[in-house]
Design an enzyme around this catalytic site. Structure first.
Site, PDB file in Angstrom:
ATOM      1  CD  GLU A 127      -1.077 -12.116  -9.040  1.00 28.89           C
ATOM      2  OE1 GLU A 127      -2.214 -12.846  -9.250  1.00 28.89           O
ATOM      3  OE2 GLU A 127       0.124 -12.678  -8.580  1.00 28.89           O
ATOM      4  CG  ASP A 242       3.161   0.441   7.569  1.00 31.96           C
ATOM      5  OD1 ASP A 242       2.075   0.851   7.229  1.00 31.96           O
ATOM      6  OD2 ASP A 242       3.318  -0.562   8.449  1.00 31.96           O
ATOM      7  N   GLY A 342      -5.284  29.530 -20.552  1.00 35.86           N
ATOM      8  CA  GLY A 342      -5.165  28.958 -21.668  1.00 35.86           C
ATOM      9  C   GLY A 342      -3.661  28.183 -21.664  1.00 35.86           C
ATOM     10  CD  GLU A 365       3.744   1.748  -2.973  1.00 36.66           C
ATOM     11  OE1 GLU A 365       4.110   1.750  -2.038  1.00 36.66           O
ATOM     12  OE2 GLU A 365       3.808   0.960  -3.955  1.00 36.66           O
TER      13      GLU A 365
HETATM   14  C1  LIG Z   1       1.389   3.866 -13.401  1.00 31.13           C
HETATM   15  C2  LIG Z   1       1.223   2.676 -12.398  1.00 31.13           C
HETATM   16  C3  LIG Z   1       2.484   2.295 -11.610  1.00 31.13           C
HETATM   17  C4  LIG Z   1       2.099   1.243 -10.897  1.00 31.13           C
HETATM   18  N1  LIG Z   1       3.224   0.787 -10.320  1.00 31.13           N
HETATM   19  C5  LIG Z   1       3.050  -0.689  -9.531  1.00 31.13           C
HETATM   20  C6  LIG Z   1       4.256  -1.088  -9.226  1.00 31.13           C
HETATM   21  O1  LIG Z   1       5.481  -0.758  -9.355  1.00 31.13           O
HETATM   22  N2  LIG Z   1       4.165  -2.364  -8.582  1.00 31.13           N
HETATM   23  C7  LIG Z   1       2.853  -2.802  -8.299  1.00 31.13           C
HETATM   24  O2  LIG Z   1       2.903  -4.157  -7.836  1.00 31.13           O
HETATM   25  N3  LIG Z   1       1.536  -2.435  -8.644  1.00 31.13           N
HETATM   26  C8  LIG Z   1       1.959  -1.168  -9.303  1.00 31.13           C
HETATM   27  N4  LIG Z   1       0.763  -0.390  -9.841  1.00 31.13           N
HETATM   28  C9  LIG Z   1      -0.431  -1.028  -9.632  1.00 31.13           C
HETATM   29  C10 LIG Z   1      -1.400  -0.244  -8.471  1.00 31.13           C
HETATM   30  O3  LIG Z   1      -0.746  -0.194  -7.145  1.00 31.13           O
HETATM   31  C11 LIG Z   1      -2.962  -0.415  -8.587  1.00 31.13           C
HETATM   32  O4  LIG Z   1      -3.285  -0.034  -9.883  1.00 31.13           O
HETATM   33  C12 LIG Z   1      -3.676  -0.170  -7.422  1.00 31.13           C
HETATM   34  O5  LIG Z   1      -3.441  -0.928  -6.316  1.00 31.13           O
HETATM   35  C13 LIG Z   1      -5.250  -0.461  -7.670  1.00 31.13           C
HETATM   36  O6  LIG Z   1      -5.437  -1.557  -8.178  1.00 31.13           O
HETATM   37  P1  LIG Z   1      -6.229  -1.944  -9.387  1.00 31.13           P
HETATM   38  O7  LIG Z   1      -5.692  -1.099 -10.668  1.00 31.13           O
HETATM   39  O8  LIG Z   1      -6.420  -3.235  -9.705  1.00 31.13           O
HETATM   40  O9  LIG Z   1      -7.642  -1.282  -8.896  1.00 31.13           O
HETATM   41  P2  LIG Z   1      -8.947  -2.070  -7.968  1.00 31.13           P
HETATM   42  O10 LIG Z   1      -8.449  -2.856  -7.051  1.00 31.13           O
HETATM   43  O11 LIG Z   1      -9.631  -2.978  -9.099  1.00 31.13           O
HETATM   44  O12 LIG Z   1      -9.783  -0.831  -7.916  1.00 31.13           O
HETATM   45  C14 LIG Z   1     -10.706  -0.297  -8.663  1.00 31.13           C
HETATM   46  C15 LIG Z   1     -11.593   0.846  -7.681  1.00 31.13           C
HETATM   47  O13 LIG Z   1     -12.264   0.166  -6.727  1.00 31.13           O
HETATM   48  C16 LIG Z   1     -12.015   0.718  -5.356  1.00 31.13           C
HETATM   49  N5  LIG Z   1     -11.734  -0.528  -4.239  1.00 31.13           N
HETATM   50  C17 LIG Z   1     -11.346  -1.533  -4.355  1.00 31.13           C
HETATM   51  N6  LIG Z   1     -11.321  -2.071  -3.432  1.00 31.13           N
HETATM   52  C18 LIG Z   1     -12.109  -1.306  -2.599  1.00 31.13           C
HETATM   53  C19 LIG Z   1     -12.393  -1.462  -1.195  1.00 31.13           C
HETATM   54  N7  LIG Z   1     -12.091  -2.697  -0.372  1.00 31.13           N
HETATM   55  N8  LIG Z   1     -13.108  -0.485  -0.719  1.00 31.13           N
HETATM   56  C20 LIG Z   1     -13.233   0.794  -1.417  1.00 31.13           C
HETATM   57  N9  LIG Z   1     -12.744   0.956  -2.601  1.00 31.13           N
HETATM   58  C21 LIG Z   1     -12.408  -0.195  -3.173  1.00 31.13           C
HETATM   59  C22 LIG Z   1     -10.477   1.245  -5.762  1.00 31.13           C
HETATM   60  O14 LIG Z   1     -10.209   2.227  -4.767  1.00 31.13           O
HETATM   61  C23 LIG Z   1     -10.409   1.873  -7.056  1.00 31.13           C
HETATM   62  O15 LIG Z   1     -11.318   3.188  -6.950  1.00 31.13           O
HETATM   63  C24 LIG Z   1       0.943   0.736 -10.603  1.00 31.13           C
HETATM   64  C25 LIG Z   1      -0.251   1.359 -11.259  1.00 31.13           C
HETATM   65  C26 LIG Z   1      -0.011   2.302 -12.251  1.00 31.13           C
HETATM   66  C27 LIG Z   1      -1.386   2.862 -12.965  1.00 31.13           C
END
Ligand SMILES: Cc1cc2nc3c(=O)[nH]c(=O)nc-3n(C[C@H](O)[C@H](O)[C@H](O)COP(=O)(O)OP(=O)(O)OC[C@H]3O[C@@H](n4cnc5c(N)ncnc54)[C@H](O)[C@@H]3O)c2cc1C
Length: 384
Positions: A127, A242, A342, A365
């Protein structure tokens, strides 16, 4: 200990390699990438030949194989073409939630169309306010008679707008403490009233895959669309990871292999200073590093898949495979561009696309940091 694929796995590998060689045309890939278009015909052909849902039981139009067979296909497809391969292997994304936790009725209704190439699937977990942390959600599903009513917004949803259904993670008990015990997974058919998709903007890579925001406004689905048990959605999604993280590891592994193959061919024919660039020791060392990383990524990814098929579910190993293979994809694709000089930066030579496609494997994931958290908590155990 046996590191060999068995006879039928070798046949699947050969069939996947030949199919990808025959169908994943380079010019078509460049065209679809530029048009941001899903490779529909190739996906349907792949399904006709049994490459989609090979790990579904035969009664649901699969072939009753394991995750290992599924990742062999992913490895081969993504090595041939990073974007077409990714689109085809993720066409059935999250259908495993139905397979592992869904009722007989849901499996019968939704798995065969996925395996037969009539329907794409989607997993709607993320979300705007909940990415890595899905322990509490804003999307809610409320029981009303014999229906669930879903309200909320999911973002970055792969196959969003193209899928026939979504496995939607919802808060079904807002009072639950901890909040993740009040999360459930509900299947929403994409044509239900109240579901709309919105653009999330242009993205770096995997251009052939649709990525959309999916909005739910008073969306009513039958109570029977609950996937698994009420209040178990959070645990189910972790179990799904998993499995799905091994697939993403295989996607990354294939991308690394494909970038490496192209670099290897190139250095053997490109001449500078009167010699093939493959004759420079620095080139040879780069190739040695790339080949070693790919070998390690393949070992750990295939081991994770094999373990899964033996019923030894090991989140630590899965996270290691996903983290390592994804890093390998990014590093190897980067080095492949370097070796092509290049030309590597030019679309026609493909490795720049492999590089752009590689990066997503470190993000979705579960980011690489989240994989490290999983690994660290397993190796440390409870700290007293
Ligand atoms: C092209 C694309 C396809 C996708 N497809 C799907 C899909 O089909 N279904 C779906 O549900 N989602 C999907 N996603 C979402 C994706 O799984 C999330 O973007 C991802 O899980 C990270 O969440 P966020 O972008 O909100 O980043 P955030 O959770 O805000 O993270 C930002 C940064 O903070 C770090 N961080 C956050 N929490 C911690 C912690 N506890 N410890 C250390 N570091 C932390 C993260 O590693 C990251 O570097 C997709 C995303 C993209 C870009």
């Amino acid at each position: 200990m046996d590191f060999e694929l068995d006879k039928s796995q070798i046949e699947i590998q050969k069939a996947a390699r030949e199919f990808a060689k025959g169908e994943f045309d380079k010019d078509l890939a460049l065209e679809l990438d530029q048009k941001h278009e899903f490779p529909k015909k190739i996906w349907q052909k792949a399904a006709d030949l049994g490459f989609i849902g090979i790990h579904f039981p035969e009664e649901y139009a699969g072939q009753g194989m394991g995750i290992l067979e599924n990742i062999i296909i992913a490895d081969e497809f993504c090595a041939r073409d990073s974007t077409i391969g990714s689109a085809v292997i993720l066409a059935s994304f999250a259908s495993e939630c139905v397979l592992r936790f869904g009722s007989q009725e849901l499996k019968q209704k939704f798995l065969p169309p996925v395996a037969e190439g009539q329907m794409l699937s989607g997993g709607a977990f993320t979300e705007p306010g909940h990415g890595s942390d899905i322990t509490s959600l804003d999307t809610a599903a409320v029981k009303d008679g014999d229906e669930w009513v879903i309200n909320g917004t999911k973002t970055f949803i792969t196959n969003g707008g193209l899928a026939g259904f979504y496995c939607v993670l919802c808060q079904t008990d807002a009072e639950s403490k901890p909040s993740y015990r009040g999360i459930s997974m509900v299947l929403a058919e994409a044509d239900r009233n109240g579901i709309t998709c919105a653009d999330v903007g242009a993205k770096m890579g995997i251009h052939m895959l649709a990525t959309a925001e999916v909005n739910f406004k008073d969306v009513r689905v039958p109570a029977a669309n609950l996937i698994g048990e009420e209040g178990r959605g959070f645990y189910q999604v972790l179990e799904f990871f998993d499995e799905s993280r091994i697939l993403i590891a295989a996607q990354a592994l294939g991308i690394a292999q494909g970038a490496y193959n192209r670099a290897l061919d190139y250095v053997k024919q490109r001449e500078q200073f009167g010699r093939k660039i493959a004759q420079f020791q620095v080139t040879q060392h780069k190739l040695a590093d790339m080949a070693t990383k790919i070998e390690l990524a393949r070992l750990i990814t295939y081991k994770a898949a094999w373990n899964y098929d033996q019923g030894r579910i090991d989140p630590k190993l899965t996270s290691m495979a996903k983290m390592y293979a994804a890093r390998t994809a990014v590093e190897v694709a980067d080095e492949a561009i370097q070796l092509l000089g290049g030309y590597g930066y030019m679309t026609e030579y493909e490795v720049e696309r492999f590089y752009r496609d590689a990066k997503i494997t470190e993000l979705y994931e579960g980011t690489k940091e989240i994989q490290k958290n999983t690994i660290a908590s397993a190796v440390l155990g409870k700290i007293k």
